[in-house]
Design an enzyme around this catalytic site. Structure first.
Site: not given
Length: 250
Positions: A141, A154, A158
């Protein structure tokens, strides 16, 4: 195009969003696709869509963070579709959290699905690829490349996918195995709903810094990139992290 004719494909997160679009796209190009996700009903709809269009697909309910479920699902995929040629690790979750309030369980769940799940599925598929070659495509991401507020877990997960991808690519550089990652920016998928509500004290102006004038992409935009990178056209790519973000990281 028929770039995946005769090839066995596994797609995680296949019940919705990028995973669904990728499963449909690779099946439309001749791939025999094992669709993995948590939702049996949504998986059934995807498989019906693929088979109704003349493709070949199967539904396998699997929590990618559970090693026993992953082992069983990959084994079933191989039994049904043959040894894996292309693995698309797309399953993922996310949510905004204030770091002072995020519980260890909330942190761990994001890491377990996004990072550990990517590793577990890759590890289960690798034995079927090492002697014959194959492609692993992981989903990173832009949050794994540039920090974003209220997304500590998150971003960490990632960022971990980025380095996992590079480590595996280097480990198997002398084999017929390519390992790459795709780093989307904002995509119109169900995960956006999980990021719909800012935590207490969150400032939308800081979030809007990460939205470009081009807006959000569609899952099918990303599916086209997975199809290219999973095909023999990308045979000289390994260890790459390819961004598709509408200029977000310029």
């Amino acid at each position: 195009m028929n770039r995946f004719a005769g090839k066995s494909v596994i797609v995680t997160g296949a019940a919705s969003g990028i995973g669904r679009a990728t499963a449909v796209r690779l099946a439309s190009e001749g791939g025999s696709v094992a669709c993995l996700d948590l939702s049996a009903d949504a998986l059934s709809e995807v498989v019906d869509h693929i088979t109704g269009a003349g493709g070949r697909a199967s539904a396998l309910v699997c929590d990618v963070s559970d090693v026993e479920q992953v082992t069983a699902a990959v084994g079933a995929a191989v039994d049904t579709h043959g040894p894996t040629d292309v693995l698309c690790n797309i399953a993922g979750i996310g949510r905004f959290h204030n770091s002072t309030e995020m519980t260890p369980a909330e942190w761990q769940r994001i890491i377990d699905v996004n990072l550990t799940g990517t590793w577990l599925v890759a590890q289960a598929a690798l034995p079927h690829m090492l002697d014959r070659g194959g492609v692993i495509l992981n989903t990173a991401s832009t949050s794994g490349l540039a920090a974003q507020p209220w997304q500590a877990a998150y971003c960490a997960s990632k960022g971990g996918v980025v380095m996992l991808t590079k480590a595996l690519a280097l480990e198997y550089l002398d084999r017929k195995l390519r390992v790459n990652a795709i780093a989307p920016g904002g995509v119109e998928t169900p995960i956006m709903e999980d990021f719909a509500h800012l935590p207490e004290g969150g400032d939308m102006r800081r979030i809007m810094r990460y939205v470009t004038p081009t807006g959000f992409s569609q899952p099918e935009d990303l599916a086209s990139l997975y199809a290219y990178m999973g095909s023999d056209e990308a045979r000289f790519m390994t260890g790459s992290v390819v961004v598709m973000d509408g200029g977000l990281t310029l």
